[in-house]
Design a protein around this motif. Structure first.
Motif, PDB file in Angstrom:
ATOM      1  N   GLU A   1      16.722   6.275  36.661  1.00 43.74           N
ATOM      2  CA  GLU A   1      17.160   4.880  36.613  1.00 43.74           C
ATOM      3  C   GLU A   1      16.779   4.127  37.894  1.00 43.74           C
ATOM      4  N   GLY A   2      16.219   2.965  37.734  1.00 39.34           N
ATOM      5  CA  GLY A   2      15.849   2.143  38.881  1.00 39.34           C
ATOM      6  C   GLY A   2      14.526   2.523  39.519  1.00 39.34           C
ATOM      7  N   LYS A   3      13.917   3.591  39.044  1.00 37.83           N
ATOM      8  CA  LYS A   3      12.634   3.999  39.624  1.00 37.83           C
ATOM      9  C   LYS A   3      11.477   3.392  38.828  1.00 37.83           C
ATOM     10  N   LYS A   4      10.326   3.306  39.468  1.00 44.19           N
ATOM     11  CA  LYS A   4       9.116   2.883  38.770  1.00 44.19           C
ATOM     12  C   LYS A   4       8.646   4.053  37.898  1.00 44.19           C
ATOM     13  N   ILE A   5       8.403   3.779  36.632  1.00 36.91           N
ATOM     14  CA  ILE A   5       7.987   4.834  35.703  1.00 36.91           C
ATOM     15  C   ILE A   5       6.564   4.545  35.250  1.00 36.91           C
ATOM     16  N   LEU A   6       5.694   5.524  35.362  1.00 35.03           N
ATOM     17  CA  LEU A   6       4.324   5.375  34.884  1.00 35.03           C
ATOM     18  C   LEU A   6       4.039   6.501  33.906  1.00 35.03           C
ATOM     19  N   SER A   7       3.862   6.165  32.645  1.00 34.94           N
ATOM     20  CA  SER A   7       3.569   7.236  31.694  1.00 34.94           C
ATOM     21  C   SER A   7       2.391   6.863  30.825  1.00 34.94           C
ATOM     22  N   THR A   8       1.735   7.888  30.310  1.00 31.10           N
ATOM     23  CA  THR A   8       0.614   7.678  29.389  1.00 31.10           C
ATOM     24  C   THR A   8       0.794   8.661  28.243  1.00 31.10           C
ATOM     25  N   PRO A   9       0.208   8.382  27.108  1.00 34.03           N
ATOM     26  CA  PRO A   9       0.302   9.343  25.996  1.00 34.03           C
ATOM     27  C   PRO A   9      -0.538  10.597  26.270  1.00 34.03           C
ATOM     28  N   MET A  10      -0.519  11.554  25.314  1.00 41.19           N
ATOM     29  CA  MET A  10      -1.286  12.807  25.394  1.00 41.19           C
ATOM     30  C   MET A  10      -2.736  12.544  25.777  1.00 41.19           C
ATOM     31  N   LYS A  11      -3.344  13.553  26.399  1.00 37.63           N
ATOM     32  CA  LYS A  11      -4.757  13.536  26.773  1.00 37.63           C
ATOM     33  C   LYS A  11      -5.086  12.545  27.889  1.00 37.63           C
ATOM     34  N   GLY A  12      -4.078  11.897  28.445  1.00 38.19           N
ATOM     35  CA  GLY A  12      -4.336  11.008  29.578  1.00 38.19           C
ATOM     36  C   GLY A  12      -4.125  11.733  30.902  1.00 38.19           C
ATOM     37  N   GLU A  13      -4.400  13.046  30.927  1.00 37.20           N
ATOM     38  CA  GLU A  13      -4.049  13.867  32.110  1.00 37.20           C
ATOM     39  C   GLU A  13      -4.682  13.341  33.399  1.00 37.20           C
ATOM     40  N   VAL A  14      -5.987  13.111  33.359  1.00 37.30           N
ATOM     41  CA  VAL A  14      -6.662  12.675  34.587  1.00 37.30           C
ATOM     42  C   VAL A  14      -6.134  11.308  35.013  1.00 37.30           C
ATOM     43  N   GLN A  15      -5.940  10.446  34.053  1.00 37.09           N
ATOM     44  CA  GLN A  15      -5.416   9.104  34.335  1.00 37.09           C
ATOM     45  C   GLN A  15      -4.034   9.171  34.993  1.00 37.09           C
ATOM     46  N   ARG A  16      -3.183  10.069  34.495  1.00 33.14           N
ATOM     47  CA  ARG A  16      -1.851  10.200  35.095  1.00 33.14           C
ATOM     48  C   ARG A  16      -1.956  10.666  36.551  1.00 33.14           C
ATOM     49  N   CYS A  17      -2.889  11.606  36.791  1.00 25.75           N
ATOM     50  CA  CYS A  17      -3.076  12.078  38.172  1.00 25.75           C
ATOM     51  C   CYS A  17      -3.560  10.941  39.068  1.00 25.75           C
ATOM     52  N   GLU A  18      -4.456  10.134  38.540  1.00 24.66           N
ATOM     53  CA  GLU A  18      -4.976   9.007  39.338  1.00 24.66           C
ATOM     54  C   GLU A  18      -3.870   7.999  39.642  1.00 24.66           C
ATOM     55  N   MET A  19      -3.005   7.769  38.678  1.00 24.75           N
ATOM     56  CA  MET A  19      -1.873   6.869  38.899  1.00 24.75           C
ATOM     57  C   MET A  19      -0.945   7.436  39.969  1.00 24.75           C
TER      58      MET A  19
END
Lengths: 243, 243
Positions: free
Chosen positions: B45-63
């Motif tokens: 709660e209150g935190k910045k949340i960054l999520s992506t759907p399946m197969k976005g592994e590299v993108q999540r790491c970059e974020m």
């Protein structure tokens, strides 16, 4: 009548899952090897404690069974995961003739996982866990497994790499694996995970030989053909092609 | 600058270690696959949340890297253990050119351990973990590993046994293993561990073939020559001779 065989993780309370904590709190009797019972001492106040030193495994199971048959709720604590070289197996064996006793395994963080985390990410892809203790397994089967794991390019995690009497099996392991991966292969080892004196060392496969730092409290990690060092961390890529 | 890659275990809060919980609580930004971020929603709660759907592994790491470089404390959440087919490896890879970012792996209970606990104690002795997904690994290497694990009489735990498109590899695995262990070998599988709809089934190796119950959310356990059923539980003895 129930026995919960509870993995408490590698060290202190930091690794104890809520499920494991509750199992201990809700029990009436706590059974375990002396050191492990002490690690959860703050959860066991007022409970009956039954502990035995090392190598009393069967005896501890019999004590747990006896208490369960009296109607006591028993928590049988193990370090790491109760199901990985832990007491969950032998507990089921000892209670074989008592199907009325419900035996539940409560998993914990095993040294392969907690040790890998300290080193970086060596177990990201297919791996084999092998114990080098020949106390209960013939040495030729152990070394056959080492050879096949080498041939299959598995990352390898070794439990019980040495004991006071048995010091040469890790060197044998490296000799066998050197037919399948170079002696420069990135490796690592960890000791006393989550406890005082915690150590994690990244090294090469060559460095594992004649290594007096490695003892019975050590967990050893041997990389495969893809394992690399990234900023001091031991990392096995999963194979993402676009990195 | 830090990123903690946090294994949250198989399901709900029951498996989350205090170490993992603290890492999420102390973070400013939480990154992860949508479902896993939702599993720890009460901590974010209150935190910045960054999520992506399946197969976005590299993108999540970059974020995650981008946030860390901005000076944010990042918790990157994964199910199970962050170090076993988890995101700890790829995160180190993506951040390779940024040694100033400290990447820490926080281990969690992986499906091999939590699944084994539901079935009894199949992983008590030497075992191999193999993923049947050929998305990132050539099929011939996967099947070579299956063969060698069979030859070495390892207990075998299979991750990603099937997907919607890839349904035949588990049958291939059983065919290969049937040269080394009988089709009557005790096996088991688990689904949705620690979540709604949790299932654990004990069966034979034959029963794994043409099994429409097994899907991409299933973890499969294949016993070795010593694995037996004890009061309905799948148990691999460690070899205690006096039991």
């Amino acid at each position: 009548m129930e026995i919960k065989v509870v993995g408490i993780g590698p060290g202190g309370a930091d690794f104890l899952t809520p499920q494991a904590k509750r199992a201990i709190e809700e029990s009436q009797v706590v059974v375990g090897y002396t050191l492990y019972v002490e690690l959860v001492a703050d959860l066991t106040e007022g409970k009956k404690i039954l502990s035995t030193p090392m190598k009393g495994e069967v005896q501890r199971c019999e004590m747990a069974l006896e208490e369960a048959l009296k109607g006591q709720k028993v928590a049988f604590v193990c370090s790491g995961d109760a199901g990985v070289y832990g007491m969950a197996g032998i507990m089921n064996q000892v209670a074989k003739n008592h199907p009325e006793v419900k035996i539940e395994t409560i998993s914990g963080i095993t040294a392969a996982c907690s040790g890998a985390a300290l080193l970086g990410a060596p177990l990201i892809h297919d791996f084999a866990i092998i114990s080098l203790s020949d106390l209960l397994t013939p040495l030729d089967l152990i070394m056959k497994r080492v050879k096949l794991a080498g041939e299959g390019d598995f990352v390898i995690c070794l439990y019980n790499p040495k004991s006071k009497k048995r010091t040469e099996y890790l060197d044998m392991t490296v000799d066998i694996l050197s037919k399948y991966r170079p002696l420069t292969t990135p490796c690592g080892y960890v000791k006393h995970i989550g406890r005082e004196g915690e150590i994690s060392v990244v090294c090469t496969m060559q460095d594992l030989k004649n290594n007096s730092d490695i003892d019975m409290f050590t967990t050893v990690f041997i990389g495969n053909s893809t394992t690399e060092l990234i900023n001091g961390k031991l990392v096995t890529p999963r194979g993402y092609k676009n990195v």
